[in-house]
Design an enzyme around this catalytic site. Structure first.
Site, PDB file in Angstrom:
ATOM      1  N   GLY A  70      73.537  64.283 136.781  1.00 41.19           N
ATOM      2  CA  GLY A  70      72.683  63.426 135.795  1.00 41.19           C
ATOM      3  C   GLY A  70      72.762  63.799 134.431  1.00 41.19           C
ATOM      4  CG  ASP A  92      67.142  78.414 143.281  1.00 39.30           C
ATOM      5  OD1 ASP A  92      66.122  77.761 142.242  1.00 39.30           O
ATOM      6  OD2 ASP A  92      66.777  78.844 144.146  1.00 39.30           O
ATOM      7  CB  SER A 141      59.081  62.108 133.172  1.00 36.11           C
ATOM      8  OG  SER A 141      58.449  60.998 133.556  1.00 36.11           O
ATOM      9  CE1 TYR A 184      59.072  64.405 137.837  1.00 34.94           C
ATOM     10  CE2 TYR A 184      58.000  62.476 137.473  1.00 34.94           C
ATOM     11  CZ  TYR A 184      58.899  63.141 137.064  1.00 34.94           C
ATOM     12  OH  TYR A 184      59.841  63.018 136.167  1.00 34.94           O
TER      13      TYR A 184
END
Length: 248
Positions: free
Chosen positions: A11, A54, A134, A147
């Site tokens: 992505g 990670d 976002s 989220y």
């Protein structure tokens, strides 16, 4: 420039790695999936260094950064791209485990990487931190619950970074995309490829290339210019009325 990108296995992250490398910059591509990192390195060539990492594991982050060869250690640009959404259930029936994973990744991972790299940027009096949040961090919708809250955290954290970094030569920016396709986002969120495909039916969403172009523009502006926050939506997306539940 040396650019470190988290979540570079697909992505936005993979496309940003391509964008910076195409323009002659060195890219440290990080992520959990070594096979994806290997494929990216084979595609891009020697201008990319891949490091398994990670972001939900502080020891993994520290070990990854410590493993960087000396000639790759002076990181000019950090792009905190690693993040995910899990589920669309309302808060009262959502998975607490999924909530915890989103907080660990979207919030704790981002701040840990930032905190570990920031002191060296300050010593060099230069650097750019680009966080990927976002539009869900600004606009609530059913099922976004944690989220959306994690992305609001990213937005506010970036603003507070700016407050702390004034006059240091280190910049901090937040990119807040709206509907974006060409990624694994909806597949991971819904765990159903058919349902994920329907999210984008009949639309022309933002693409990874759009986000990569935005990040590259921010990173290559003159050193005295800071983009605090930039929100992008495709033209097929806009603002709707507030939700009202009516008795019938």
């Amino acid at each position: 420039m040396i650019v470190l990108i988290t979540g570079a296995t697909s992505g936005f992250g993979a496309e940003m790695a391509r964008k910076f490398a195409q323009h002659g910059h060195k890219v440290i591509a990080t992520g959990r999936r070594q096979d994806r990192l290997d494929a990216l390195a084979a595609e891009i060539g020697p201008s990319v260094l891949t490091v398994a990492m990670d972001v939900t594991d502080k020891e993994s982050i520290a070990a990854a950064l410590a493993s960087l060869p000396p000639e790759w250690q002076e990181i000019d640009v950090l792009i905190n791209n690693a993040g995910l959404a899990l589920g669309v259930a309302p808060a009262q029936s959502a998975s607490l485990e999924q909530w915890e994973t989103m907080i660990e990744t979207n919030c704790k991972g981002l701040v840990t990487v930032t905190r570990l790299l920031l002191p060296e940027m300050l010593k060099r009096n230069r650097g750019t931190i680009i966080n990927i949040s976002s539009s869900a961090g600004a606009y609530a919708y059913p099922g976004a619950n944690v989220y959306g809250a994690t992305k609001a955290f990213v937005d506010q954290f970036t603003r507070n970074l700016r407050a702390d970094l004034v006059g240091t030569g280190v910049r901090a920016s937040n990119i807040a995309p709206g509907l974006a396709g060409g990624t694994e986002f909806s597949n991971v969120r819904l765990k159903d490829d058919a349902a994920a495909a329907k999210v984008y039916e009949g639309t022309i969403p933002l693409s990874p290339a759009d986000i990569a172009e935005t990040a590259y523009w921010i990173a290559t502006l003159p050193a005295h210019v800071n983009i605090n926050h930039i929100e992008l939506m495709p033209t097929c997306q806009g603002f709707g009325p507030l939700f009202i539940k009516r008795n019938t």
